[in-house]
Design a protein around this motif. Structure first.
Motif, short mmCIF file in Angstrom:
data_model
loop_
_atom_site.label_atom_id
_atom_site.label_comp_id
_atom_site.label_asym_id
_atom_site.label_seq_id
_atom_site.Cartn_x
_atom_site.Cartn_y
_atom_site.Cartn_z
N THR A 41 85.82 76.05 28.76
CA THR A 41 86.81 77.13 28.79
C THR A 41 88.03 76.78 29.64
O THR A 41 89.03 77.48 29.59
N ASP A 42 87.94 75.71 30.42
CA ASP A 42 89.05 75.27 31.26
C ASP A 42 89.25 73.77 31.03
O ASP A 42 89.03 72.96 31.93
N PRO A 43 89.69 73.40 29.81
CA PRO A 43 89.67 71.99 29.42
C PRO A 43 90.76 71.15 30.07
O PRO A 43 91.86 71.62 30.34
N GLY A 44 90.43 69.88 30.27
CA GLY A 44 91.40 68.91 30.76
C GLY A 44 92.18 68.27 29.63
O GLY A 44 93.22 67.68 29.85
N HIS A 48 87.99 69.05 24.88
CA HIS A 48 87.07 68.85 26.01
C HIS A 48 85.88 69.80 25.85
O HIS A 48 86.04 70.99 25.67
N LEU A 49 84.68 69.25 25.92
CA LEU A 49 83.48 70.07 25.78
C LEU A 49 82.42 69.64 26.78
O LEU A 49 82.56 68.63 27.47
N LEU A 50 81.38 70.44 26.85
CA LEU A 50 80.26 70.20 27.76
C LEU A 50 78.99 70.03 26.95
O LEU A 50 78.79 70.69 25.93
N VAL A 51 78.11 69.15 27.43
CA VAL A 51 76.77 69.00 26.86
C VAL A 51 75.79 69.26 27.99
O VAL A 51 75.90 68.67 29.07
N HIS A 111 80.59 66.40 30.96
CA HIS A 111 81.87 66.69 30.33
C HIS A 111 82.13 65.56 29.35
O HIS A 111 82.03 64.39 29.71
N VAL A 112 82.48 65.90 28.12
CA VAL A 112 82.91 64.92 27.14
C VAL A 112 84.38 65.23 26.91
O VAL A 112 84.73 66.27 26.34
N ILE A 113 85.23 64.34 27.41
CA ILE A 113 86.67 64.62 27.46
C ILE A 113 87.43 63.61 26.60
O ILE A 113 87.55 62.44 26.97
N PRO A 114 87.94 64.07 25.44
CA PRO A 114 88.74 63.17 24.63
C PRO A 114 90.05 62.87 25.35
O PRO A 114 90.59 63.73 26.04
N ARG A 123 95.83 66.64 29.76
CA ARG A 123 96.39 67.05 31.03
C ARG A 123 95.73 66.38 32.24
O ARG A 123 96.02 66.72 33.38
N LEU A 124 94.85 65.42 32.01
CA LEU A 124 94.14 64.76 33.11
C LEU A 124 94.95 63.62 33.69
O LEU A 124 95.65 62.91 32.97
N LYS A 125 94.78 63.43 34.98
CA LYS A 125 95.37 62.29 35.68
C LYS A 125 94.27 61.59 36.46
O LYS A 125 93.36 62.24 36.96
N LEU A 126 94.36 60.29 36.58
CA LEU A 126 93.38 59.51 37.31
C LEU A 126 93.36 59.93 38.78
O LEU A 126 94.41 59.97 39.42
N PRO A 127 92.18 60.26 39.33
CA PRO A 127 92.13 60.78 40.70
C PRO A 127 92.15 59.70 41.79
O PRO A 127 92.06 60.01 42.96
#
Length: 150
Positions: A41-44, A48-51, A111-114, A123-127
């Motif tokens: 519900t708060d995808p990056g 983005h989904l959860l298993v 998290h399975v994040i395409p 919207r993801l950035k390398l941490p």
């Protein structure tokens, strides 16, 4: 909370257990006897989904091996579909364990994040900053400590 021999079967205070029980809605993607996959519900990123394993385990340290394997295999199967159906150019498989590890829902999940080159979809950035090697002596010391414990 109900418990089983292999861990917590159900935690009535857990949002993911409520989703498994059908008492809380989700956008289901896939389900089998052991696992459930649903949209975050708060995808990056887009898609983005959860298993999760259906049986409650708080985190990576407590999930039974058979649930860990089933969850990982389901995540892999779904990741392959992300490339074909969503045009993903990459994928991140992420588990957050413990508050310092960014875990906010204490039911083991992946998290399975395409990932996409198009940043309007991603919207993801390398941490951390790649290409910044650590001290060789420190790495060797960690390696010795961990290999001895294992």
């Amino acid at each position: 909370m109900n418990h089983s021999a292999t861990g917590d079967a159900v935690d009535e205070t857990c949002v993911f257990c409520e989703i498994v029980a059908g008492r809380m809605p989700c956008d289901r993607v896939a389900e089998d006897a052991t696992t459930l996959a649903f949209m975050d519900t708060d995808p990056g990123s887009d898609g983005h989904l959860l298993v999760i394993p259906k049986q409650h385990s708080a985190d990576l340290l407590s999930v039974p091996a058979e649930d860990l394997v089933a969850t990982t295999l389901a995540a892999q199967r779904i990741a392959k579909v992300l490339f074909a159906q969503l045009g993903a150019e990459g994928v991140n498989l992420l588990n957050c364990c413990g508050p310092a590890g960014w875990q906010t829902v204490f039911h083991f999940h992946l998290h399975v994040i395409p990932r996409y080159g198009d940043k309007s979809k991603d919207r993801l950035k390398l941490p951390f900053e790649p290409g910044m090697p650590s001290d060789a002596d420190a790495r060797a010391q960690y390696a010795r400590l961990l290999s001895t414990a294992l």
